[in-house]
Write an enzyme that holds these catalytic residues in place. Sequence first.
Site, PDB file in Angstrom:
ATOM      1  N   HIS A  64      -3.667   2.323  -1.029  1.00 54.72           N
ATOM      2  CA  HIS A  64      -3.093   3.633  -1.368  1.00 54.72           C
ATOM      3  C   HIS A  64      -4.077   4.414  -2.240  1.00 54.72           C
ATOM      4  O   HIS A  64      -4.707   3.853  -3.141  1.00 54.72           O
ATOM      5  CB  HIS A  64      -1.773   3.480  -2.125  1.00 54.72           C
ATOM      6  CG  HIS A  64      -0.697   2.822  -1.311  1.00 54.72           C
ATOM      7  ND1 HIS A  64      -0.590   1.467  -1.181  1.00 54.72           N
ATOM      8  CD2 HIS A  64       0.321   3.354  -0.582  1.00 54.72           C
ATOM      9  CE1 HIS A  64       0.438   1.168  -0.413  1.00 54.72           C
ATOM     10  NE2 HIS A  64       1.014   2.293  -0.039  1.00 54.72           N
ATOM     11  N   ASP A  91      -3.008   5.310   2.062  1.00 52.92           N
ATOM     12  CA  ASP A  91      -1.775   6.067   2.291  1.00 52.92           C
ATOM     13  C   ASP A  91      -1.406   6.914   1.072  1.00 52.92           C
ATOM     14  O   ASP A  91      -1.860   6.664  -0.043  1.00 52.92           O
ATOM     15  CB  ASP A  91      -0.602   5.121   2.578  1.00 52.92           C
ATOM     16  CG  ASP A  91      -0.728   4.449   3.932  1.00 52.92           C
ATOM     17  OD1 ASP A  91      -1.759   4.654   4.612  1.00 52.92           O
ATOM     18  OD2 ASP A  91       0.194   3.700   4.311  1.00 52.92           O
TER      19      ASP A  91
END
Length: 385
Positions: free
Chosen positions: A242, A90
């Site tokens: 991430h 992400d």
Amino acid sequence: MRRAAPRGARGPLRAHWVVLAAILIAVSVSLLVQGYTQHLAGIGDDAVTASGSAGRVPSAVASGGPVIDSRGETPRTAGPRPRTIALTFDDGPDPRWTPEILQLLRRHHAHATFFMVGTEAIAHPDLVRQVVAGGNEVGVHTLTHVDLSTVPEWRRRLEVQTAQQAIVDATGQTTSLLRPPYSSENDAVTDGMWTAIRSVGADGYLTVLSTRDGEDWRRPGAPAIERAIEPTDGSGQVVLLHDGGGDRSQTVRALDSALSRLDAEGYTVTTVGRAVGLGPTMQNASAPERVAAAMTVWGIRMSGAVVDAITIALVVSGLVMLVRVVLVMATAVRHRRSTRGRHRPEAPARPEATEPVTVIVPAYNERRGSRRPSGRSSPPRIPSR
């Protein structure tokens, strides 16, 4: 009496006002766009804070798989096959960490799904193309990383649609995958999040949650992230990591070690679409979609250029004013020093000393018969007989 302006002069005067109004509108729109895309962005470490009731969330969603299809009346969910890991990243793309993660995936013959923030995709379109060229998937993560469960419907659509256009402009393809920012596992879905999931489902998106959170946003250390990635029972997992939003050095180290171990244990590391059996999740965009995406991205970039130009102009004007003040002060000091002592007023010359002189002034009444020094005339005499 006022004289009317000549007819020929009214045209240029009105044209000047039109040009000025157009410039002011363009600058105002640019400031609004940049204020929205930059100053309202919440990109950063994702601390999941699930709060609120979940009374309207269907049990099939709360206890189902991490991939949610809410397009119909009855929602459906799905999960990865056994011994299959769907890696997801992400908050990217990030020019520092995304290339390193792509390099690790190539080295270990693995693939992943990258849920990208629209503003970052606009800033780094080459990275979006690199992700797709490596056989990976791209998904929507909103334009400014906003919590979809807390914003009105108009902004929800704006965030999702503009992020999709950023992906279309970079790759020429649309995606059907979306991950809401600040989302977690199925049992953490609240009523507000479910409303957002239903809304994006009506627009044709599949919502992708997670089953294992690497919690790399906490920076707990590479060993802790590695333990959070690896499953213990051979089941399929959707792992949340991430590639943007902060320092991801621990994520990179943990991923390298975890991929080696997963490969040794016979796990397949792939994209969400392949892990769940969805088929292609990205399709070629139509010509109108590409034109609309190009115009949107061009407008956002132009607004950034206008704001940058204003910033540069303000900085330059400030420097010019500073230099002018310094030069004026320096010139004043130099002028004062150069003229000091030249125009001092001369003291008046003193009269030369002389020998003492005696002056005798006769008094007025020393002569006989002199009239009294009266300013009045004498009275008339009485004549004698």
